[in-house]
Motif scaffolding. Structure first.
Motif, PDB file in Angstrom:
ATOM      1  N   TYR A   1       0.782  -1.187   0.150  1.00  0.00           N
ATOM      2  CA  TYR A   1      -0.036  -0.091  -0.072  1.00  0.00           C
ATOM      3  C   TYR A   1       0.735   1.442   0.098  1.00  0.00           C
ATOM      4  O   TYR A   1       2.026   1.238   0.489  1.00  0.00           O
ATOM      5  CB  TYR A   1      -0.732  -0.049   1.342  1.00  0.00           C
ATOM      6  CG  TYR A   1      -1.930  -1.002   1.100  1.00  0.00           C
ATOM      7  CD1 TYR A   1      -3.124  -0.675   0.292  1.00  0.00           C
ATOM      8  CD2 TYR A   1      -2.039  -2.266   1.974  1.00  0.00           C
ATOM      9  CE1 TYR A   1      -4.149  -1.704   0.245  1.00  0.00           C
ATOM     10  CE2 TYR A   1      -3.039  -2.966   1.759  1.00  0.00           C
ATOM     11  CZ  TYR A   1      -4.278  -2.785   1.128  1.00  0.00           C
ATOM     12  OH  TYR A   1      -5.180  -3.671   0.920  1.00  0.00           O
ATOM     13  N   TYR A   2       0.317   2.365  -0.583  1.00  0.00           N
ATOM     14  CA  TYR A   2       1.145   3.624  -0.511  1.00  0.00           C
ATOM     15  C   TYR A   2       1.591   3.990   0.704  1.00  0.00           C
ATOM     16  O   TYR A   2       2.703   4.427   0.797  1.00  0.00           O
ATOM     17  CB  TYR A   2       0.372   4.624  -1.384  1.00  0.00           C
ATOM     18  CG  TYR A   2       0.214   4.409  -2.766  1.00  0.00           C
ATOM     19  CD1 TYR A   2       0.604   3.465  -3.455  1.00  0.00           C
ATOM     20  CD2 TYR A   2      -0.568   5.472  -3.532  1.00  0.00           C
ATOM     21  CE1 TYR A   2       0.381   3.693  -4.930  1.00  0.00           C
ATOM     22  CE2 TYR A   2      -0.653   5.427  -4.820  1.00  0.00           C
ATOM     23  CZ  TYR A   2      -0.213   4.390  -5.572  1.00  0.00           C
ATOM     24  OH  TYR A   2      -0.436   4.303  -6.853  1.00  0.00           O
ATOM     25  N   HIS A   3       0.602   4.082   1.732  1.00  0.00           N
ATOM     26  CA  HIS A   3       0.986   4.453   3.063  1.00  0.00           C
ATOM     27  C   HIS A   3       2.123   3.598   3.641  1.00  0.00           C
ATOM     28  O   HIS A   3       2.769   4.101   4.737  1.00  0.00           O
ATOM     29  CB  HIS A   3      -0.369   4.285   4.088  1.00  0.00           C
ATOM     30  CG  HIS A   3      -0.705   2.944   4.295  1.00  0.00           C
ATOM     31  ND1 HIS A   3      -1.707   2.140   3.643  1.00  0.00           N
ATOM     32  CD2 HIS A   3      -0.480   2.360   5.486  1.00  0.00           C
ATOM     33  CE1 HIS A   3      -2.044   1.277   4.203  1.00  0.00           C
ATOM     34  NE2 HIS A   3      -1.235   1.079   5.262  1.00  0.00           N
ATOM     35  N   GLU A   4       2.352   2.157   3.282  1.00  0.00           N
ATOM     36  CA  GLU A   4       3.546   1.630   3.885  1.00  0.00           C
ATOM     37  C   GLU A   4       4.808   2.108   3.169  1.00  0.00           C
ATOM     38  O   GLU A   4       5.926   1.760   3.932  1.00  0.00           O
ATOM     39  CB  GLU A   4       3.203   0.014   3.445  1.00  0.00           C
ATOM     40  CG  GLU A   4       2.053  -0.590   4.151  1.00  0.00           C
ATOM     41  CD  GLU A   4       1.894  -2.056   3.707  1.00  0.00           C
ATOM     42  OE1 GLU A   4       1.661  -2.659   4.645  1.00  0.00           O
ATOM     43  OE2 GLU A   4       1.884  -2.242   2.379  1.00  0.00           O
ATOM     44  N   ILE A   5       4.738   2.592   1.976  1.00  0.00           N
ATOM     45  CA  ILE A   5       6.131   2.841   1.369  1.00  0.00           C
ATOM     46  C   ILE A   5       6.468   4.367   1.525  1.00  0.00           C
ATOM     47  O   ILE A   5       7.398   4.607   1.681  1.00  0.00           O
ATOM     48  CB  ILE A   5       5.949   2.904  -0.326  1.00  0.00           C
ATOM     49  CG1 ILE A   5       5.528   1.285  -0.777  1.00  0.00           C
ATOM     50  CG2 ILE A   5       7.121   3.509  -1.029  1.00  0.00           C
ATOM     51  CD1 ILE A   5       6.623   0.357  -0.162  1.00  0.00           C
ATOM     52  N   ILE A   6       5.486   5.319   1.453  1.00  0.00           N
ATOM     53  CA  ILE A   6       5.609   6.785   2.027  1.00  0.00           C
ATOM     54  C   ILE A   6       6.368   6.737   3.273  1.00  0.00           C
ATOM     55  O   ILE A   6       5.739   5.994   4.218  1.00  0.00           O
ATOM     56  CB  ILE A   6       4.632   7.560   1.625  1.00  0.00           C
ATOM     57  CG1 ILE A   6       4.134   7.541   0.202  1.00  0.00           C
ATOM     58  CG2 ILE A   6       4.718   8.895   2.158  1.00  0.00           C
ATOM     59  CD1 ILE A   6       2.644   8.161  -0.119  1.00  0.00           C
ATOM     60  N   GLY A   7       7.570   7.568   3.213  1.00  0.00           N
ATOM     61  CA  GLY A   7       8.191   7.665   4.502  1.00  0.00           C
ATOM     62  C   GLY A   7       9.473   6.534   4.774  1.00  0.00           C
ATOM     63  O   GLY A   7      10.163   6.653   5.687  1.00  0.00           O
ATOM     64  N   CYS A   8       9.403   5.648   3.895  1.00  0.00           N
ATOM     65  CA  CYS A   8      10.545   4.582   4.125  1.00  0.00           C
ATOM     66  C   CYS A   8      11.852   5.249   3.720  1.00  0.00           C
ATOM     67  O   CYS A   8      11.843   6.241   2.563  1.00  0.00           O
ATOM     68  CB  CYS A   8      10.417   3.610   3.078  1.00  0.00           C
ATOM     69  SG  CYS A   8       9.101   2.230   3.777  1.00  0.00           S
ATOM     70  N   LEU A   9      13.007   4.890   4.329  1.00  0.00           N
ATOM     71  CA  LEU A   9      14.258   5.333   3.978  1.00  0.00           C
ATOM     72  C   LEU A   9      14.959   4.391   2.695  1.00  0.00           C
ATOM     73  O   LEU A   9      14.645   3.205   2.953  1.00  0.00           O
ATOM     74  CB  LEU A   9      15.183   5.141   5.075  1.00  0.00           C
ATOM     75  CG  LEU A   9      16.529   5.484   4.901  1.00  0.00           C
ATOM     76  CD1 LEU A   9      16.915   7.202   4.763  1.00  0.00           C
ATOM     77  CD2 LEU A   9      17.367   4.869   6.025  1.00  0.00           C
ATOM     78  N   VAL A  10      15.396   5.211   1.789  1.00  0.00           N
ATOM     79  CA  VAL A  10      15.936   4.539   0.620  1.00  0.00           C
ATOM     80  C   VAL A  10      17.271   4.608   0.792  1.00  0.00           C
ATOM     81  O   VAL A  10      17.982   5.679   0.803  1.00  0.00           O
ATOM     82  CB  VAL A  10      15.403   4.894  -0.706  1.00  0.00           C
ATOM     83  CG1 VAL A  10      16.032   4.093  -1.964  1.00  0.00           C
ATOM     84  CG2 VAL A  10      13.824   5.144  -0.768  1.00  0.00           C
ATOM     85  N   ALA A  11      17.944   3.384   0.474  1.00  0.00           N
ATOM     86  CA  ALA A  11      19.529   3.231   0.398  1.00  0.00           C
ATOM     87  C   ALA A  11      19.895   2.391  -0.493  1.00  0.00           C
ATOM     88  O   ALA A  11      19.111   1.411  -0.901  1.00  0.00           O
ATOM     89  CB  ALA A  11      19.990   2.869   1.624  1.00  0.00           C
ATOM     90  N   THR A  12      21.201   2.490  -1.159  1.00  0.00           N
ATOM     91  CA  THR A  12      21.678   1.414  -2.104  1.00  0.00           C
ATOM     92  C   THR A  12      22.253   0.268  -1.298  1.00  0.00           C
ATOM     93  O   THR A  12      22.385   0.154  -0.151  1.00  0.00           O
ATOM     94  CB  THR A  12      22.993   2.100  -2.760  1.00  0.00           C
ATOM     95  OG1 THR A  12      23.951   2.361  -1.899  1.00  0.00           O
ATOM     96  CG2 THR A  12      22.495   3.569  -3.716  1.00  0.00           C
ATOM     97  N   VAL A  13      22.131  -0.677  -1.996  1.00  0.00           N
ATOM     98  CA  VAL A  13      22.733  -1.879  -1.467  1.00  0.00           C
ATOM     99  C   VAL A  13      24.046  -1.826  -0.812  1.00  0.00           C
ATOM    100  O   VAL A  13      24.393  -2.832  -0.024  1.00  0.00           O
ATOM    101  CB  VAL A  13      22.335  -3.347  -2.405  1.00  0.00           C
ATOM    102  CG1 VAL A  13      21.480  -3.747  -2.616  1.00  0.00           C
ATOM    103  CG2 VAL A  13      23.252  -3.071  -3.666  1.00  0.00           C
TER     104      VAL A  13
END
Length: 172
Positions: free
Chosen positions: A101-113
């Protein structure tokens, strides 16, 4: 206390037969706007939501056009303008693996492997074949990350962390 999730905002009426224009904010418009589905309308100054049952749904330009059971003309639905359509948490379905769901993804920290921090997901765009996540970095710079298996390697919604393997030229 019940948690509510935004489905869309009623921005105007369409025609004279009780149809409303909705800017959709839902992950699954085909499910949410299906005839017979119940949505809850939250108005800016109302104390409780209005329960509405979808009668019909079609798309026109960038809008979802809906009619509701029991509302057959423009005068009855004009008062719904600026209202937010929501669903309770109990109406959220269990998703397949690799669906979120969008609400699960929004706010997530994105980093490279490799461990390089890119930023946090602030918005999700649905331009066509796949979603695109808007990631805002420390300096306010936005990166667009396509949600495809070649790029997104791991999504952990519990820890709010997404690991990506950027293709050449993806990050500017």
């Amino acid at each position: 206390m019940e948690k509510w999730f935004n489905v869309g905002k009623i921005v105007n009426t369409q025609g004279i037969k009780g149809e409303v224009r909705v800017i959709s904010k839902t992950d699954f418009p085909e499910k949410r706007y299906k005839a017979g589905n119940v949505l809850y309308l939250f108005m800016p100054n109302a104390s409780k939501p209005i329960e509405l049952t979808v009668k019909s749904h079609r798309t026109h330009k960038n809008f979802n056009l809906l009619t509701f059971e029991g509302f057959t003309n423009i005068n009855e639905v004009e008062k719904f303008r600026d209202g937010i359509l929501k669903v309770p948490e109990t109406q959220l379905d269990t998703l397949e693996e690799d669906e979120f769901y969008y609400h699960e993804i929004i706010g997530c920290l994105v980093a490279t492997v490799q461990g390089e921090e890119i930023g946090k997901v602030t918005e999700i765009l649905s331009p066509g074949a796949n979603d695109v996540w808007v990631v805002k970095g420390k300096g306010g710079k936005e990166q667009l990350i396509p949600y495809i298996h070649d790029v997104v390697k791991k999504v952990d919604v519990k820890e709010k962390v997404i690991l990506i393997e950027p293709m050449e030229g993806l990050l500017s």
